[in-house]
Design a protein around this motif. Structure first.
Motif, PDB file in Angstrom:
ATOM      1  N   TRP B  11       6.860  17.833  41.576  1.00 27.94           N
ATOM      2  CA  TRP B  11       6.064  18.323  41.155  1.00 27.94           C
ATOM      3  C   TRP B  11       4.715  18.733  41.726  1.00 27.94           C
ATOM      4  O   TRP B  11       4.242  19.726  42.125  1.00 27.94           O
ATOM      5  CB  TRP B  11       5.623  17.632  39.477  1.00 27.94           C
ATOM      6  CG  TRP B  11       4.705  18.349  38.868  1.00 27.94           C
ATOM      7  CD1 TRP B  11       3.113  17.898  38.991  1.00 27.94           C
ATOM      8  CD2 TRP B  11       4.449  19.246  37.564  1.00 27.94           C
ATOM      9  NE1 TRP B  11       2.293  18.727  38.100  1.00 27.94           N
ATOM     10  CE2 TRP B  11       3.378  19.617  37.288  1.00 27.94           C
ATOM     11  CE3 TRP B  11       5.645  20.024  37.060  1.00 27.94           C
ATOM     12  CZ2 TRP B  11       3.017  20.294  36.436  1.00 27.94           C
ATOM     13  CZ3 TRP B  11       5.348  20.829  36.020  1.00 27.94           C
ATOM     14  CH2 TRP B  11       4.102  20.759  35.648  1.00 27.94           C
ATOM     15  N   THR B  23      -2.632  23.117  32.070  1.00 27.48           N
ATOM     16  CA  THR B  23      -1.412  23.720  32.579  1.00 27.48           C
ATOM     17  C   THR B  23      -1.398  23.774  34.122  1.00 27.48           C
ATOM     18  O   THR B  23      -2.659  23.721  34.582  1.00 27.48           O
ATOM     19  CB  THR B  23      -1.125  25.154  32.068  1.00 27.48           C
ATOM     20  OG1 THR B  23      -2.136  26.143  32.689  1.00 27.48           O
ATOM     21  CG2 THR B  23      -0.850  25.239  30.583  1.00 27.48           C
ATOM     22  N   ILE B 147      14.423  29.617  32.353  1.00 23.62           N
ATOM     23  CA  ILE B 147      13.239  30.312  31.865  1.00 23.62           C
ATOM     24  C   ILE B 147      13.505  31.757  31.167  1.00 23.62           C
ATOM     25  O   ILE B 147      14.740  32.195  31.095  1.00 23.62           O
ATOM     26  CB  ILE B 147      12.321  30.874  33.339  1.00 23.62           C
ATOM     27  CG1 ILE B 147      12.954  31.740  34.201  1.00 23.62           C
ATOM     28  CG2 ILE B 147      11.599  29.593  33.894  1.00 23.62           C
ATOM     29  CD1 ILE B 147      12.259  32.032  35.310  1.00 23.62           C
ATOM     30  N   GLU B 151       9.149  35.367  31.768  1.00 23.88           N
ATOM     31  CA  GLU B 151       8.612  34.379  32.950  1.00 23.88           C
ATOM     32  C   GLU B 151       9.533  34.730  34.218  1.00 23.88           C
ATOM     33  O   GLU B 151       8.967  34.408  35.279  1.00 23.88           O
ATOM     34  CB  GLU B 151       9.029  32.853  32.562  1.00 23.88           C
ATOM     35  CG  GLU B 151       8.310  32.336  31.643  1.00 23.88           C
ATOM     36  CD  GLU B 151       8.847  31.053  31.057  1.00 23.88           C
ATOM     37  OE1 GLU B 151       7.774  29.764  31.083  1.00 23.88           O
ATOM     38  OE2 GLU B 151       9.952  30.715  30.638  1.00 23.88           O
ATOM     39  N   GLN B 163       3.259  26.279  34.065  1.00 26.55           N
ATOM     40  CA  GLN B 163       3.814  25.233  33.590  1.00 26.55           C
ATOM     41  C   GLN B 163       2.968  24.045  32.925  1.00 26.55           C
ATOM     42  O   GLN B 163       1.897  23.503  33.625  1.00 26.55           O
ATOM     43  CB  GLN B 163       4.794  24.505  34.439  1.00 26.55           C
ATOM     44  CG  GLN B 163       6.070  25.384  35.010  1.00 26.55           C
ATOM     45  CD  GLN B 163       6.957  25.403  33.690  1.00 26.55           C
ATOM     46  OE1 GLN B 163       7.622  24.355  33.467  1.00 26.55           O
ATOM     47  NE2 GLN B 163       7.319  26.493  33.131  1.00 26.55           N
ATOM     48  N   SER B 164       3.480  23.497  31.929  1.00 32.00           N
ATOM     49  CA  SER B 164       2.920  21.799  31.407  1.00 32.00           C
ATOM     50  C   SER B 164       4.092  20.866  32.088  1.00 32.00           C
ATOM     51  O   SER B 164       5.000  20.925  31.814  1.00 32.00           O
ATOM     52  CB  SER B 164       2.749  21.722  30.118  1.00 32.00           C
ATOM     53  OG  SER B 164       2.093  23.063  29.579  1.00 32.00           O
ATOM     54  N   LYS B 165       3.534  19.795  32.469  1.00 31.59           N
ATOM     55  CA  LYS B 165       4.572  18.651  32.885  1.00 31.59           C
ATOM     56  C   LYS B 165       5.041  18.057  31.489  1.00 31.59           C
ATOM     57  O   LYS B 165       4.463  17.914  30.627  1.00 31.59           O
ATOM     58  CB  LYS B 165       3.578  17.544  33.565  1.00 31.59           C
ATOM     59  CG  LYS B 165       4.610  16.923  34.435  1.00 31.59           C
ATOM     60  CD  LYS B 165       3.755  16.210  35.683  1.00 31.59           C
ATOM     61  CE  LYS B 165       4.874  15.335  36.313  1.00 31.59           C
ATOM     62  NZ  LYS B 165       4.238  14.281  36.916  1.00 31.59           N
ATOM     63  N   ARG B 232      14.151  19.342  29.577  1.00 29.98           N
ATOM     64  CA  ARG B 232      13.839  20.493  30.335  1.00 29.98           C
ATOM     65  C   ARG B 232      14.625  20.746  31.641  1.00 29.98           C
ATOM     66  O   ARG B 232      14.933  21.566  32.104  1.00 29.98           O
ATOM     67  CB  ARG B 232      12.347  20.354  30.749  1.00 29.98           C
ATOM     68  CG  ARG B 232      11.888  21.141  31.780  1.00 29.98           C
ATOM     69  CD  ARG B 232      10.299  21.493  31.682  1.00 29.98           C
ATOM     70  NE  ARG B 232      10.220  22.561  30.557  1.00 29.98           N
ATOM     71  CZ  ARG B 232       9.737  23.886  30.822  1.00 29.98           C
ATOM     72  NH1 ARG B 232       9.713  24.288  32.089  1.00 29.98           N
ATOM     73  NH2 ARG B 232       9.901  24.718  29.862  1.00 29.98           N
TER      74      ARG B 232
END
Ligand code: SF4
Lengths: 201, 468
Positions: B11, B23, B147, B151, B163-165, B232
Motif C-alpha cells: 500500500w 482516502t 473493481i 472504476e 481507495q480507503s485502506k 477485499r
C-alpha cells in the motif's frame, strides 16, 4: 462531464412511491455495451406495451411531457438493484433533476457521478411541486444549483440542501475522473519516482 | 520504523497522494480487462475525449462469453449479445493500443490465468480488474482486487484508484496437509470456518507452513476465493517458489532489472511484530477433502459428513439452509458421498491450471467416466491446454470420456453456451455455487479437481482418498 447549468424546464409528475431501478431500466437492457442510448428504454415496461407501442397514459408519452428535464417523484426513488444503468437511462432521456422526499442511497450517489442532481425536499414542498408539474408544458420549473433553489411556474421559491463538494463538482462538470486528472502532476511525479525505484514495472 | 504487514508495505509503495477525507489515490501497476465489464468504461473515455493513460500497463482478453468449442473464431458461434461484447473489446483494445490476446491467440484464456502466465503479475504490484476474482493474483504477493465499471474507467484514464485502506487479517494454516487434501480444500475450509462475510473489510494474508508448501498454482487457488470469504483481497508473501515461477516469463524483468526487483521483492513480508486486526489459525492436518452442499461457498463439509439439518444452524442461516436444501434437492442426514451427479466441470480461474489438470489426470488414468455423466475439462488458457496435450493429459481425459475444450470461463458462470439444465447436478471446480450460477435451476457442488475427477468416475460425490 458537462457542467451543470441552471435548468429551466418541464417537470414530469411521477407520484408513485418506490420507483425502483428495475422500473427505470428493466434487466433485459443490461447486456448493452453502451451507457448512452438507454433513454428510449427508460421506464420501458411502464412506457410501452407488449408490441412495443407507446402507452399513451404514461406521463413521458404525453405530448406535454416528452421533453421533460425534471422528474418530481414519490418517496424512495431509485430503490432496488444497484445498476448504474438507471441513472444512465434517465440522463440519456434528458433528465437533469429528480426531486423526491427520499432516494435510495446508491442511486443517489450514482446520479452525481453522471451529472444529475437529486434533490430531497420535505413532503409539503414535494406536494406543491407535484401540483405545479401537473400543469403541463407551459409550466416551467426552474432549478438553480448555484443558489440552491427550486422555483415553481408561479414564482414560488423553495431552497434545498446539497453537499458542498458535490455541488462544486456538478457546477464545474467534475467527475471523479476529472478530479483525479486534475492531480496529474502528482501522478506524473509518482511515475518518475517509480521509474527509479521499480523500473521493471 | 513501525512494523508493517505485507499489505501495509505494498500500500505504502503505491500511494500517490493522501487526501484529507482519509482516502488515498493509489497507483495501479497492472489493469486487466475483459469483455463484460469494460465496454461502458471505454465508451466513457471516448465520450469525454479521454485516452488510456498507460496502455502498456493494460491487458485485455475475452474470456466470459467465448465458446470453448472448435471453430469459435467464427463469430456466428456466439449469440448476438455475446458477439457484440467480444467485438467491442476487440475494437477498444486496438483503438486504445492496450496489450491484447484475442481468441485466435494461443495465449488467450481466463484473464486471471493469463496475467500470471505471461509474467504481467509480479510481486509487490497493485493489480485490478473489473472482476471479483482478481484476488487470484494475490498469490504473488501483489495487492489485487476487483473493481466496478466506473472504476475501470477511472483506472483507464488515470492509472490510479481512489481507495480507503482495509484492515489486516492473518489466516495461518499450520503443519502439513494430509494426502488427498489440496489448496481448494484449504480455501473452502477457511470460508467454512469464517463464513462468507468473515473477511469483510479486511485484506487477508495467508501464511503458515501448509501455505508455504504449496506451488504457485495452489497459492492462486487459495487467493482466488478470498473474495468468497468476503475479503477485499488475499495475499501470500513471495518466496523462492514465487521467484522461480516468475523467472523467465515473457513480461518478467530480466538481467540487472531482475536483480533490482529481487532486492525489493525479498523485503515483501509481514514484519514479526506487525499488528493484525484479526487472526484465524487452522491446523493443516485437520483439513479433509471437502465439498459444498448448499448454495453459498460457506456451506462446506468434509466428504465423509452428511447433509446438515437447517435447525443445526443459528439465526437467519436456518431459513437460508432450508431454502438451499430445497434448491439443491437434498435431505438432512443424507451421506454426502451418496449424492449422485450427472455433470462434471473441471476448469475456471480457481482450478484451470496445469497442476489442476495433472491432479485430475492422476485419478482418471485408465478409468472411464460413469455412464450418463457429462464431463468436461476447460483449460484456463491456450497455453495450459497445449502443455496438457504435450504431457499426454489430454489423451487421458478424452479416453476417459471427458470433453476436451478450448480456454475460457465456460460453465463457471454459464454466459457462453456451456450451461446446466434445470435439475442437473454438477461436481465443479469453480468458485460459486449460487442459485442459477451454472445455469437456471442447476445444482453445483464445489470441490477440488481430484475430487471432481473421482465423482466423474463413480457418478456420485466421492472421497478421492479411496481412489488413491
Ligand atoms: S472463471 Fe469464473 S470466476 Fe473466474 S473470471 Fe471467469 S467467470 Fe469469473
Amino acid at each position: 462531464m458537462e457542467k451543470f447549468e441552471k435548468v429551466s424546464g418541464i417537470a414530469a409528475p411521477m407520484p408513485l412511491v418506490n420507483i425502483d431501478t428495475d422500473m427505470i431500466i428493466p434487466k433485459q437492457y443490461l447486456k448493452t455495451i453502451k451507457r448512452s442510448g438507454l433513454g428510449v428504454h427508460a421506464f420501458a415496461e411502464m412506457r410501452y406495451d407488449d408490441q412495443g407501442n407507446e402507452i399513451p397514459d404514461f406521463v413521458l408519452n404525453k405530448p406535454a411531457y416528452r421533453e421533460s428535464q425534471i422528474i418530481v417523484a414519490g418517496d424512495n426513488f431509485g430503490c432496488g438493484s444497484s445498476r448504474e444503468h438507471a441513472p444512465w437511462a434517465l440522463a440519456d432521456f434528458g433528465i437533469k433533476v429528480v426531486i423526491s422526499t427520499s432516494f435510495a442511497d446508491i442511486f443517489f450517489n450514482n446520479c452525481f457521478k453522471n451529472g444529475m442532481l437529486p434533490i430531497v425536499m420535505p413532503q409539503e414542498v414535494v406536494d406543491v411541486l407535484m401540483e405545479d408539474a401537473e400543469k403541463g408544458a407551459n409550466a416551467r420549473m426552474e432549478v438553480d444549483l448555484e443558489a440552491q433553489t427550486v422555483t415553481t411556474s408561479d414564482g414560488e421559491v423553495f431552497p434545498f440542501e446539497v453537499d458542498a463538494f458535490r455541488k462544486h463538482c456538478l457546477l464545474e462538470g467534475l467527475d471523479d475522473i476529472g478530479l483525479t486528472l486534475a492531480k496529474a502532476p502528482a501522478i506524473d511525479s509518482f511515475e518518475s519516482q517509480m521509474e527509479q525505484a521499480r523500473p521493471w514495472v | 520504523m513501525s512494523p508493517k504487514t505485507l499489505y501495509d508495505k505494498i500500500w505504502d509503495a503505491h500511494v500517490v497522494q493522501q487526501d484529507e477525507d482519509g482516502t488515498s489515490l493509489l497507483y495501479i501497476d497492472r489493469h486487466l480487462v475483459h469483455e463484460v465489464t469494460s465496454p461502458q468504461a471505454f465508451e466513457g473515455l471516448r465520450l469525454a475525449g479521454r485516452t488510456v493513460r498507460s496502455p502498456e500497463r493494460t491487458i485485455a482478453v475475452p474470456d466470459h462469453n467465448v465458446p470453448t468449442t472448435p471453430g469459435r473464431e467464427n463469430p456466428d458461434q456466439m449469440p448476438e449479445e455475446s458477439r457484440i461484447q467480444v467485438a467491442a473489446l476487440d475494437t477498444n483494445a486496438k483503438e486504445f493500443g492496450v496489450n491484447y490476446y484475442p481468441v485466435t491467440d494461443v495465449r488467450q484464456g481466463i484473464v486471471h490465468i493469463v496475467g500470471p502466465e505471461q509474467g504481467w503479475t509480479l510481486p509487490g504490484m497493485t493489480v485490478v480488474c473489473g472482476d471479483s476474482h482478481t484476488a487470484t493474483h494475490g498469490a504473488f504477493g501483489a495487492l489485487a482486487h476487483g473493481i466496478g465499471t466506473s472504476e475501470v474507467e477511472h483506472v483507464l484514464a488515470t492509472q490510479t484508484l481512489i481507495q480507503s485502506k482495509s484492515k489486516n487479517m492473518k489466516v495461518e494454516i499450520t503443519g502439513q496437509l494430509n494426502p488427498g487434501v489440496t489448496a481448494k480444500d484449504i480455501t473452502l475450509a477457511v470460508i467454512g470456518e469464517t463464513g462468507t462475510a468473515g473477511g469483510t473489510g479486511y485484506v487477508i494474508e495467508y501464511c503458515g507452513e501448509a501455505i508455504r508448501s504449496l506451488s504457485m498454482e495452489g497459492r492462486m487457488t487459495v487467493c482466488n476465493m478470498a473474495i468468497e470469504g468476503g475479503a477485499r483481497a488475499g495475499l501470500i508473501a513471495p518466496d523462492e517458489t514465487t521467484f522461480e515461477y516468475v523467472k523467465g516469463r515473457p513480461h518478467a524483468p530480466k538481467g540487472a532489472q531482475w536483480e533490482a526487483a529481487m532486492t525489493w521483492w525479498k523485503t515483501l513480508y509481514s514484519d514479526d511484530d506487525a499488528h493484525w486486526d484479526k487472526v484465524v489459525t487452522i491446523r493443516g492436518e485437520d483439513i479433509a477433502p471437502v465439498v459444498t452442499w448448499g448454495t453459498s461457498p460457506e456451506d462446506v463439509l468434509p466428504i465423509t459428513d452428511v447433509v446438515p439439518a437447517p435447525e443445526s444452524f443459528a439465526g437467519g442461516k436456518v431459513d437460508a439452509a432450508k431454502r438451499a436444501l430445497d434448491y439443491m434437492g437434498l435431505t438432512p442426514g443424507q451421506k454426502l458421498s451418496e449424492i449422485e451427479i450427472n455433470t462434471v466441470f473441471i476448469g475456471s480461474c480457481t482450478n484451470g491450471r496445469i497442476e489442476d489438470l495433472r491432479a485430475a489426470a492422476e485419478i482418471l488414468k485408465g478409468k472411464k467416466v460413469k455412464d450418463g455423466v457429462r464431463a468436461m475439462i476447460v483449460p484456463g488458457s491456450g497455453l495450459v491446454r497445449a502443455q496438457a496435450e504435450e504431457e499426454g493429459l489430454a489423451e487421458i481425459f478424452t479416453e476417459a470420456g471427458f470433453e476436451w475444450r478450448l480456454a475460457g470461463c465456460s460453465m463457471c458462470l454459464a454466459m457462453n453456451p456451456d450451461q446446466l439444465a434445470p435439475g442437473d447436478r454438477c461436481a465443479a471446480t469453480s468458485n460459486r455455487n449460487f442459485e442459477g450460477r451454472q445455469g437456471r435451476g442447476g445444482r453445483t457442488h464445489l470441490m477440488s479437481p481430484a475430487m471432481a475427477a473421482a465423482a466423474a468416475v463413480t457418478g456420485h460425490l466421492t472421497d478421492v482418498r479411496e481412489m488413491m
